[in-house]
Design an enzyme around this catalytic site. Structure first.
Site, PDB file in Angstrom:
ATOM      1  N   GLU A 227       0.798  -1.224   0.000  1.00 55.87           N
ATOM      2  CA  GLU A 227       0.000   0.000   0.000  1.00 55.87           C
ATOM      3  C   GLU A 227       0.835   1.281   0.000  1.00 55.87           C
ATOM      4  OE1 GLU A 227      -2.095   1.278   3.696  1.00 55.87           O
ATOM      5  OE2 GLU A 227      -1.761  -0.758   4.376  1.00 55.87           O
ATOM      6  N   SER A 278      -7.879   5.510   8.058  1.00 60.48           N
ATOM      7  CA  SER A 278      -8.451   5.073   9.336  1.00 60.48           C
ATOM      8  C   SER A 278      -7.399   5.333  10.407  1.00 60.48           C
ATOM      9  CB  SER A 278      -8.766   3.577   9.313  1.00 60.48           C
ATOM     10  OG  SER A 278      -9.380   3.199   8.118  1.00 60.48           O
ATOM     11  N   SER A 281      -0.157   6.956   8.722  1.00 55.63           N
ATOM     12  CA  SER A 281       1.242   6.575   8.478  1.00 55.63           C
ATOM     13  C   SER A 281       2.029   7.816   8.087  1.00 55.63           C
ATOM     14  CB  SER A 281       1.338   5.577   7.313  1.00 55.63           C
ATOM     15  OG  SER A 281       0.914   4.305   7.706  1.00 55.63           O
ATOM     16  N   ARG A 293       8.982   4.381   6.371  1.00 59.71           N
ATOM     17  CA  ARG A 293       7.838   4.718   7.231  1.00 59.71           C
ATOM     18  C   ARG A 293       8.416   5.056   8.601  1.00 59.71           C
ATOM     19  NH1 ARG A 293       4.065   2.540  10.878  1.00 59.71           N
ATOM     20  NH2 ARG A 293       1.917   3.190  10.494  1.00 59.71           N
TER      21      ARG A 293
END
Ligand SMILES: Nc1ncnc2c1ncn2[C@@H]1O[C@H](COP(=O)(O)OP(=O)(O)OP(=O)(O)O)[C@@H](O)[C@H]1O
Ligand SMILES: CC(C)(CO)[C@@H](O)C(=O)NCCC(=O)O
Length: 463
Positions: A227, A278, A281, A293
């Site tokens: 993703e 939701s 990141s 990340r």
């Protein structure tokens, strides 16, 4: 605005935040013009693995324990001639993905995003040989703006005359709640999808969770992509294809002078990418295939919606935002001036800054708490929830940007959909708490980049 100035913007109120490439065009060995073989490298480079256990403190940012330093790009393996079996399997894959219809799907924790590529360069031969089902699907998707009870096409985001995998056409942007996946599959089946041999490029957690259902219900194979790889790829592609994609706010706190200003993101690196879905990141992006990340927080768009529904009895995101628009968080929060009687000047904290979110609601917060609670409306509660979540994300973003020594902070994700309060709050917060050194940037296609990125990708698929 100095630290002592009063913050009067109606969109932000006292919601100030505390403490605060171009997509490749080269042809590639994949046979997909426009995409190099960089996805494979990207998959190796990023820190995309699962994050390990939740850091103590629950919803706070996932701590330094989760940081994984940049890994160097692995060297390519020496060339090995593929066996005829693996060559055939690869060709099969390619054929399946290349056969229309072309979709990219990002199945998130709250929303599923579907990007459909409508080819506009169909030759007469192609049109003649095209099967009826395919024509019907194209017609159905492009002539409607609502699908079933909960599917929507965001027509204002449609992109015409773009090139995808060497074809010219239009990108359509469709979303529906992930909780409606069963109905979506039913609908797809009723439109004859199961009769087509189709592979769909998919990303997000749902690409894993729903893989078997896709195969069972509509005979569709999912080609899964990471993703975050997809997110970055999609951003670079859309930014390249839409000159007005990126913008910032000039004078975000002023009702009269606040203005959306286009920003040229064609030389984007480095930038901090804050994806507010939701959950949240935060990525440091240094090149098309080079990112990490840094952290994340579970206090995201899902938290806003969940808390808002609990506190106000509202049922949808749109309703929650509408309520928040008419509310005043200072009736709910405790401000610095409620504690100091004015500014906390020595530390540069102005009196109208939120000192403690929702503290005005608790029994030890105020002498007159009962009356105060009675005076608080659903709108105020919605506003306070929105400001609390936004401030927390802004604060984490600001700290990450400063640690990483990055000045441009790009905010994306559907939490920002129809949500000018959070956009302006983030814009103001980045600027104010960094003395103008940080810039908050926003992108028009907010939550669709992952879906676009995986539609484009071919190399780098997970399985
Ligand atoms: N129509 C909507 N219905 C539900 N939530 C919405 C809607 N529009 C915007 N949102 C907001 O967007 C958030 C979801 O954003 P997004 O689609 O970017 O994330 P996701 O992919 O579902 O989540 P994650 O990436 O964490 O799995 C919701 O939590 C909510 O705050
Ligand atoms: C789990 C994902 C990556 C799913 O998109 C997202 O919801 C997220 O980044 N959540 C925050 C998790 C954390 O770092 O605390």
């Amino acid at each position: 605005m100095g630290p002592h100035a009063t913050h009067r913007c109606k969109d932000c109120l006292s919601g100030r935040i505390m403490s605060g490439g171009q997509a490749g065009r080269s042809s590639s060995s994949s046979g997909f013009p426009g995409f190099g073989d960089d996805m494979a490298d990207m998959a190796q480079l990023h820190n995309g693995g699962p994050d390990g256990p939740q850091a103590p403190g629950g919803g706070g940012p996932s701590g330094p324990g989760r940081e994984v330093p940049f890994k160097r790009a692995k060297r390519c393996k020496p060339y090995e001639r593929p066996s005829s079996v693996s060559r055939n399997a690869a060709l099969d894959r390619e054929r399946q993905v290349m056969s229309m219809p072309w979709f990219g799907m990002d199945i998130g924790g709250t929303l599923a995003k579907l990007v459909y590529f409508e080819p506009k360069d169909i030759t007469p031969d192609e049109a003649n040989s095209e099967i009826e089902t395919l024509k019907n699907i194209r017609r159905y998707l492009t002539k409607n703006s609502a699908y079933g009870k909960t599917g929507h096409r965001d027509m204002h985001l449609q992109m015409d005359n773009v090139e995808v995998r060497g074809r010219k056409g239009t990108l359509h942007f469709i979303r529906f709640p992930t909780s409606e996946m069963g109905n979506f599959l039913e609908l797809a089946k009723s439109k004859g999808m199961a009769t087509l041999v189709t592979t769909v490029c998919a990303t997000g957690g749902g690409a894993f969770k729903f893989e078997d259902s896709f195969q069972r219900e509509v005979n569709m194979k999912l080609m899964k992509f990471d993703e975050l790889d997809s997110l970055i790829r999609g951003i670079l592609y859309i930014e390249t294809n839409n000159p007005t994609e990126c913008y910032y706010f000039a004078d975000p706190t002023s009702d009269d002078h606040c203005q959306k200003v286009p920003y040229d993101l064609s030389n984007p690196y480095p930038f901090l990418l804050v994806n507010i879905g939701s959950g949240v990141s935060v990525l440091a992006v240094h090149g098309p295939n080079k990112y990490k990340r840094i952290t994340g927080t579970s206090l995201g768009g899902g938290t806003f919606l969940g808390l808002c529904c609990l506190l106000t009895g509202c049922n949808t995101f749109e309703e929650a935002i509408e309520l928040a628009t008419g509310g005043d968080n200072t009736k709910v929060d405790k401000l610095v001036r409620d504690i100091y009687g004015g500014d906390y000047g020595k530390m540069g904290l102005p009196g109208d800054l939120v000192a403690s979110s929702f503290m005005g609601m608790c029994s030890f917060g105020q002498m007159n708490t009962k009356e105060r609670r009675a005076n608080v409306s659903r709108e105020d509660l919605a506003r306070a929830t929105l400001v609390t979540i936004t401030n927390n994300i802004g604060s984490i973003a600001r700290m990450c940007a400063s640690n990483e020594k990055i000045h441009n902070v790009v905010f994306v994700g559907n939490f920002l959909r129809v949500n000018p309060i959070s956009l302006k709050l983030l814009a103001h917060a980045m600027e104010y708490w960094s003395n103008g050194t940080l810039k908050a940037l926003f992108l028009e296609h907010e939550g669709y980049f992952g879906a676009v990125g995986c539609l484009l990708g071919f190399n780098g698929f997970l399985s």
